[in-house]
Write a protein that holds these residues in place. Sequence first.
Motif, PDB file in Angstrom:
ATOM      1  N   GLU A 140       0.837  -1.219   0.231  1.00  0.00           N
ATOM      2  CA  GLU A 140      -0.010   0.053   0.142  1.00  0.00           C
ATOM      3  C   GLU A 140       0.797   1.329   0.036  1.00  0.00           C
ATOM      4  OE1 GLU A 140      -3.281   0.159  -0.254  1.00  0.00           O
ATOM      5  OE2 GLU A 140      -3.642  -1.643  -0.702  1.00  0.00           O
ATOM      6  N   MET A 141       2.102   1.103   0.765  1.00  0.00           N
ATOM      7  CA  MET A 141       2.920   2.530   0.735  1.00  0.00           C
ATOM      8  C   MET A 141       3.387   2.486  -0.800  1.00  0.00           C
ATOM      9  SD  MET A 141       3.066   4.026   3.515  1.00  0.00           S
ATOM     10  CE  MET A 141       4.488   4.987   3.279  1.00  0.00           C
ATOM     11  N   ARG A 142       3.914   1.557  -1.359  1.00  0.00           N
ATOM     12  CA  ARG A 142       4.254   1.695  -2.654  1.00  0.00           C
ATOM     13  C   ARG A 142       3.417   2.325  -3.576  1.00  0.00           C
ATOM     14  NH1 ARG A 142       6.968  -4.143  -3.191  1.00  0.00           N
ATOM     15  NH2 ARG A 142       8.754  -3.827  -1.786  1.00  0.00           N
ATOM     16  N   ARG A 143       2.132   1.770  -3.548  1.00  0.00           N
ATOM     17  CA  ARG A 143       1.023   2.197  -4.367  1.00  0.00           C
ATOM     18  C   ARG A 143       0.690   3.963  -4.278  1.00  0.00           C
ATOM     19  NH1 ARG A 143      -4.325  -1.208  -4.292  1.00  0.00           N
ATOM     20  NH2 ARG A 143      -5.516   0.592  -3.477  1.00  0.00           N
ATOM     21  N   GLU A 144       0.872   4.200  -2.808  1.00  0.00           N
ATOM     22  CA  GLU A 144       0.526   5.631  -2.459  1.00  0.00           C
ATOM     23  C   GLU A 144       1.698   6.456  -2.884  1.00  0.00           C
ATOM     24  OE1 GLU A 144      -1.306   8.965  -0.968  1.00  0.00           O
ATOM     25  OE2 GLU A 144      -1.918   6.802  -1.275  1.00  0.00           O
ATOM     26  N   VAL A 145       2.842   5.977  -2.794  1.00  0.00           N
ATOM     27  CA  VAL A 145       4.101   6.898  -3.455  1.00  0.00           C
ATOM     28  C   VAL A 145       3.825   7.148  -5.068  1.00  0.00           C
ATOM     29  CG1 VAL A 145       6.607   6.669  -3.691  1.00  0.00           C
ATOM     30  CG2 VAL A 145       5.470   6.324  -1.451  1.00  0.00           C
ATOM     31  N   LYS A 146       3.534   5.996  -5.754  1.00  0.00           N
ATOM     32  CA  LYS A 146       3.471   6.008  -6.905  1.00  0.00           C
ATOM     33  C   LYS A 146       2.242   7.008  -7.380  1.00  0.00           C
ATOM     34  CE  LYS A 146       5.014   1.406  -8.259  1.00  0.00           C
ATOM     35  NZ  LYS A 146       4.632   0.181  -8.913  1.00  0.00           N
ATOM     36  N   ARG A 147       1.164   6.899  -6.524  1.00  0.00           N
ATOM     37  CA  ARG A 147      -0.126   7.868  -6.743  1.00  0.00           C
ATOM     38  C   ARG A 147       0.384   9.310  -6.649  1.00  0.00           C
ATOM     39  NH1 ARG A 147      -2.989  11.085  -4.745  1.00  0.00           N
ATOM     40  NH2 ARG A 147      -2.307  10.894  -2.623  1.00  0.00           N
ATOM     41  N   ALA A 148       1.044   9.546  -5.368  1.00  0.00           N
ATOM     42  CA  ALA A 148       1.431  10.823  -5.206  1.00  0.00           C
ATOM     43  C   ALA A 148       2.617  11.388  -6.216  1.00  0.00           C
ATOM     44  CB  ALA A 148       2.316  10.891  -3.918  1.00  0.00           C
ATOM     45  N   ARG A 149       3.514  10.735  -6.644  1.00  0.00           N
ATOM     46  CA  ARG A 149       4.240  10.909  -7.643  1.00  0.00           C
ATOM     47  C   ARG A 149       3.642  11.400  -8.788  1.00  0.00           C
ATOM     48  NH1 ARG A 149       8.615   6.196  -7.250  1.00  0.00           N
ATOM     49  NH2 ARG A 149       9.585   6.960  -5.461  1.00  0.00           N
ATOM     50  N   LYS A 150       2.710  10.574  -9.311  1.00  0.00           N
ATOM     51  CA  LYS A 150       1.834  10.928 -10.599  1.00  0.00           C
ATOM     52  C   LYS A 150       0.997  12.112 -10.310  1.00  0.00           C
ATOM     53  CE  LYS A 150       0.010   6.907 -13.196  1.00  0.00           C
ATOM     54  NZ  LYS A 150      -1.043   6.027 -13.121  1.00  0.00           N
ATOM     55  N   GLN A 151       0.373  12.362  -9.180  1.00  0.00           N
ATOM     56  CA  GLN A 151      -0.282  13.597  -8.897  1.00  0.00           C
ATOM     57  C   GLN A 151       0.602  14.931  -9.125  1.00  0.00           C
ATOM     58  OE1 GLN A 151      -3.480  13.707  -8.319  1.00  0.00           O
ATOM     59  NE2 GLN A 151      -3.323  15.896  -8.058  1.00  0.00           N
ATOM     60  N   ARG A 152       1.882  14.733  -8.434  1.00  0.00           N
ATOM     61  CA  ARG A 152       2.529  15.690  -8.469  1.00  0.00           C
ATOM     62  C   ARG A 152       3.351  15.968  -9.806  1.00  0.00           C
ATOM     63  NH1 ARG A 152       5.319  13.479  -3.710  1.00  0.00           N
ATOM     64  NH2 ARG A 152       6.732  12.743  -5.045  1.00  0.00           N
ATOM     65  N   LYS A 153       3.415  15.089 -10.635  1.00  0.00           N
ATOM     66  CA  LYS A 153       3.765  15.343 -11.949  1.00  0.00           C
ATOM     67  C   LYS A 153       2.896  15.952 -12.815  1.00  0.00           C
ATOM     68  CE  LYS A 153       6.422  12.279 -15.359  1.00  0.00           C
ATOM     69  NZ  LYS A 153       6.697  11.115 -15.618  1.00  0.00           N
ATOM     70  N   THR A 154       1.511  15.643 -12.629  1.00  0.00           N
ATOM     71  CA  THR A 154       0.316  16.016 -13.349  1.00  0.00           C
ATOM     72  C   THR A 154       0.235  17.423 -12.801  1.00  0.00           C
ATOM     73  OG1 THR A 154      -0.696  13.862 -13.106  1.00  0.00           O
ATOM     74  CG2 THR A 154      -2.045  15.794 -13.561  1.00  0.00           C
ATOM     75  N   GLU A 155       0.293  17.918 -11.568  1.00  0.00           N
ATOM     76  CA  GLU A 155       0.361  19.153 -10.913  1.00  0.00           C
ATOM     77  C   GLU A 155       1.350  20.110 -11.690  1.00  0.00           C
ATOM     78  OE1 GLU A 155       0.157  18.885  -7.017  1.00  0.00           O
ATOM     79  OE2 GLU A 155      -2.107  18.067  -6.938  1.00  0.00           O
ATOM     80  N   ARG A 156       2.570  19.395 -11.612  1.00  0.00           N
ATOM     81  CA  ARG A 156       3.617  20.352 -12.415  1.00  0.00           C
ATOM     82  C   ARG A 156       3.286  20.573 -13.852  1.00  0.00           C
ATOM     83  NH1 ARG A 156       7.970  18.022 -14.800  1.00  0.00           N
ATOM     84  NH2 ARG A 156       9.513  19.685 -15.105  1.00  0.00           N
TER      85      ARG A 156
END
Length: 178
Positions: A140-156
Amino acid sequence: MQQWSVPGWAVVGVVAAVVVVAGACLLLTVSLRRERARTAQALARAEADAAALRTQLSGIEQELAASQQVGRQVEDREYVITRLGEEAEVRVPQGPAAPVVPAPVFADLVLRETAVQTGAFVAGLRRALSPEVRHRIRFEMRREVKRARKQRKTERRTAVREWQARQRAGVDLDESAA
């Protein structure tokens, strides 16, 4: 003389197998009867113990009821704690508010409660530290980290696009004003 179409060893083998099966059935029947007798005896002992405990419990209940009637009387007042902030008169109860428990009984209750809470805590800790739970947490932590990275990338990307659009709009405004 008559000839058989089945070999002699096959007949002997079948007869031996039938004898073995019959012997096994006989042994199972005998052991089943013995086990039933043991079970019946254990059930009778358990019923006798239950009856003895019932009589002991009724005696204790009678003693307790008698001691409550003769000795102390417990107040049947209701205390409401929902009037926060109100000025209320202070009530002092007349007599003991709760029955007094002897020291050994109190210590026993405290130790039992502590033992139960400790056991529950240890069981929860053991379950929380089990390999399955640790694996699930890691997943679950890996999944959350991947999701957060994707979100930050999209926001950037969105922020960069907006900034570039503002830059172009600012340049366009400056050129049209001149």
